[in-house]
Scaffold this active site. Structure first.
Site, mmCIF file in Angstrom:
data_model
loop_
_atom_site.group_PDB
_atom_site.id
_atom_site.type_symbol
_atom_site.label_atom_id
_atom_site.label_comp_id
_atom_site.label_asym_id
_atom_site.label_seq_id
_atom_site.Cartn_x
_atom_site.Cartn_y
_atom_site.Cartn_z
ATOM 1 N N HIS A 65 41.923 31.887 41.328
ATOM 2 C CA HIS A 65 40.626 32.155 40.699
ATOM 3 C C HIS A 65 40.446 31.125 39.581
ATOM 4 C CE1 HIS A 65 37.763 34.379 38.140
ATOM 5 N NE2 HIS A 65 37.504 35.145 39.184
ATOM 6 N N ASP A 78 48.856 36.376 37.762
ATOM 7 C CA ASP A 78 47.482 36.865 37.653
ATOM 8 C C ASP A 78 47.399 38.087 38.577
ATOM 9 O OD1 ASP A 78 44.851 37.477 38.118
ATOM 10 O OD2 ASP A 78 44.199 35.434 38.529
ATOM 11 N N GLN A 116 43.828 41.360 40.931
ATOM 12 C CA GLN A 116 43.481 42.034 42.190
ATOM 13 C C GLN A 116 44.638 42.849 42.739
ATOM 14 O OE1 GLN A 116 40.504 42.119 43.532
ATOM 15 N NE2 GLN A 116 39.511 40.572 42.268
ATOM 16 N N LYS A 140 38.647 46.223 36.923
ATOM 17 C CA LYS A 140 38.986 46.143 38.347
ATOM 18 C C LYS A 140 39.905 47.290 38.772
ATOM 19 C CE LYS A 140 38.489 41.139 38.511
ATOM 20 N NZ LYS A 140 37.252 40.898 39.237
ATOM 21 N N CYS A 160 34.452 32.495 42.617
ATOM 22 C CA CYS A 160 35.239 31.871 41.535
ATOM 23 C C CYS A 160 36.509 31.216 42.074
ATOM 24 C CB CYS A 160 35.595 32.849 40.429
ATOM 25 S SG CYS A 160 34.186 33.452 39.528
HETATM 26 N N1 PLP Z 1 41.873 36.513 38.653
HETATM 27 C C1 PLP Z 1 41.448 37.068 39.793
HETATM 28 C C2 PLP Z 1 42.303 36.991 41.022
HETATM 29 C C3 PLP Z 1 40.217 37.712 39.822
HETATM 30 O O1 PLP Z 1 39.784 38.256 40.955
HETATM 31 C C4 PLP Z 1 39.441 37.759 38.644
HETATM 32 C C5 PLP Z 1 38.103 38.375 38.662
HETATM 33 O O2 PLP Z 1 37.412 38.363 39.667
HETATM 34 C C6 PLP Z 1 39.948 37.191 37.489
HETATM 35 C C7 PLP Z 1 41.170 36.575 37.532
HETATM 36 C C8 PLP Z 1 39.196 37.235 36.208
HETATM 37 O O3 PLP Z 1 39.077 38.539 35.752
HETATM 38 P P1 PLP Z 1 38.124 38.880 34.515
HETATM 39 O O4 PLP Z 1 36.792 38.284 34.831
HETATM 40 O O5 PLP Z 1 38.120 40.369 34.475
HETATM 41 O O6 PLP Z 1 38.744 38.255 33.308
#
Ligand code: PLP
Length: 416
Positions: free
Chosen positions: A132, A209, A212, A235, A373
């Site tokens: 992401h 990270d 998900q 999430k 993203c």
């Molecule tokens: N990493 C992953 C795999 C994500 O799916 C997301 C959000 O879609 C993020 C990071 C970023 O999360 P946030 O926007 O809640 O900071």
């Protein structure tokens, strides 16, 4: 308002569960809402909504400041939630649990503190080709600042990491490996434990990270032995604007503060400041108190649903959607890894994902379209202008997947 009885067809008691999510019971564009954008954000159960409401109705006050009763109650609830999160991810102690705005801020914190103090010219950071932007852009930026190199673990056509060459990528130059646990655009569950074990053989710390991952499967930081891990409240059925950074205490101790101001100090004179202890050293300013407390309510929701039930139900939905999609024809699924969470990215042949998304929205079906993203993955690796992504949560049903499939038939009829 039209509502649905969606639930006769599934083994999990979704009916009862859906009643806890008031937002689901509404029409959108004249059709019953079918919410399939859960990888972007999940809906909130009443327990979380009530927790936010209750906070502002009864104990709203600043934390760690006042001696008065409301402030003590707010502080108690805030710290109790930190303990709940510690237990949830099995961290060693609450000093390792830092409240942040979300996954993005958690990763930025590590990049700005650990990264800035340990990465020098010529050093290397390793990520994967399916990150992401949140786990890519902070490292790109750091590497640019420091004249360091960002390296990528490649991704197969099926959407799995190609790990054959990973060990050879590691050297004394490698300062960090930062890897997505579950891909938001492909659903792939990456073998992060194996990645961590390999990196640790070379004394390279690993950040995960887990944005998900946490809503789908038990995440145990001590079992994984990761050095940092971040996830977002919104999430995992919790509020927006709150997330967690886990860091091993020995790393967090050595890292400089991220932001400066109130709360992160022990004492201040005109000349100098002594910083606070962990985890407060990283929590400058008034925090998101209601969010921090209510993420605890989200954790209670997940625990009471049970990870086993949740995972089984979502995997059933995934298998059902795969079956449906295969019988539709003219559809290409992007990301067919053996280990996946309940995410299906796809393209209808000859139809732009935005057209598909717009028509589905008119039918009351919420999916995500575009790069999700992960622009380098979708555009450079898969050479696509975007995909349509349906992502299922614990409250989704097979009937909703039937409605999605019917919607896709309509899209094809209209566009081809
Ligand atoms: N990493 C992953 C795999 C994500 O799916 C997301 C959000 O879609 C993020 C990071 C970023 O999360 P946030 O926007 O809640 O900071």
């Amino acid at each position: 308002m039209k509502t649905l009885n969606l639930h006769k067809d599934v083994s999990f008691d979704v009916q009862k569960l859906r009643e806890e999510f008031p937002i689901l019971n509404q029409s959108v564009n004249g059709n019953p809402l079918v919410y399939l954008d859960n990888a972007a954000t999940t809906q909130k159960p009443l327990s979380v909504i009530n927790s936010i409401d209750n906070y502002y109705r009864t104990i709203n006050s600043n934390v760690h400041r006042g001696l008065h009763t409301l402030s003590e109650r707010a502080t108690e609830a805030y710290e109790a939630s930190r303990e709940k999160i510690r237990d949830f991810i099995n961290a060693g102690n609450t000093n390792e649990i830092v409240f942040v705005r979300g996954t993005t801020e958690g990763i930025n914190l590590v990049a700005a503190t650990f990264g800035r103090t340990s990465v020098n010219e010529g050093d290397e950071i390793i990520v994967t080709g399916m990150e992401h932007h949140s786990n890519l852009v902070p490292w790109q930026n750091l590497c640019r600042e420091k004249n360091a190199n960002l390296k990528f673990i490649p991704v197969s056509d099926e959407g799995e990491l190609i790990l054959d060459g990973f060990e050879n990528m590691l050297s004394e130059r490698t300062k960090l490996v930062s890897v997505v646990y579950v891909s938001n655009s492909l659903g792939t569950i990456n073998p992060v434990k194996r990645i961590i074990e390999t990196a640790h053989k070379y004394n390279v710390p690993v950040m995960i990270d887990a944005a998900q991952a946490v809503s789908h499967m038990k995440t145990d930081v001590r079992d994984l032995d990761c050095d940092f891990l971040a996830f977002s409240g919104h999430k995992i059925y919790g509020p927006t604007g709150i997330g967690i950074l886990y860091g091993k205490e020995n790393f967090l101790e050595k890292m400089p503060p991220y932001q400066f101001g109130g709360e992160m100090i022990k004492s201040v004179s005109y000349e100098k400041t002594v910083y606070n202890e962990l985890p407060y050293k990283f929590e400058a300013g008034t925090p998101n108190i209601s969010g921090s407390i209510s993420i605890g309510a989200a954790i209670d929701f997940i625990k009471s649903s049970g990870y086993d039930n949740l995972y089984r139900h979502e995997q059933e939905l995934l298998a059902y959607a795969n079956e449906k999609f295969n019988s539709l024809g003219g559809i290409r699924i992007i990301g067919t890894a053996k280990e996946k969470t309940s995410v299906i990215s796809f393209v209808l042949e000859g139809i732009h994902p935005y057209d598909t998304g717009t028509i589905l929205d008119n039918l009351g079906i919420a999916v995500r379209t575009g790069f999700h993203c992960t622009q380098p993955l979708i555009e450079q690796r898969y050479k696509l202008p975007g995909t349509v992504r349906a992502s299922f949560a614990v409250y989704n049903t097979k009937q909703e997947i039937d409605m999605l499939a019917e919607g896709l038939k309509k899209v094809k009829n209209m566009m081809l």
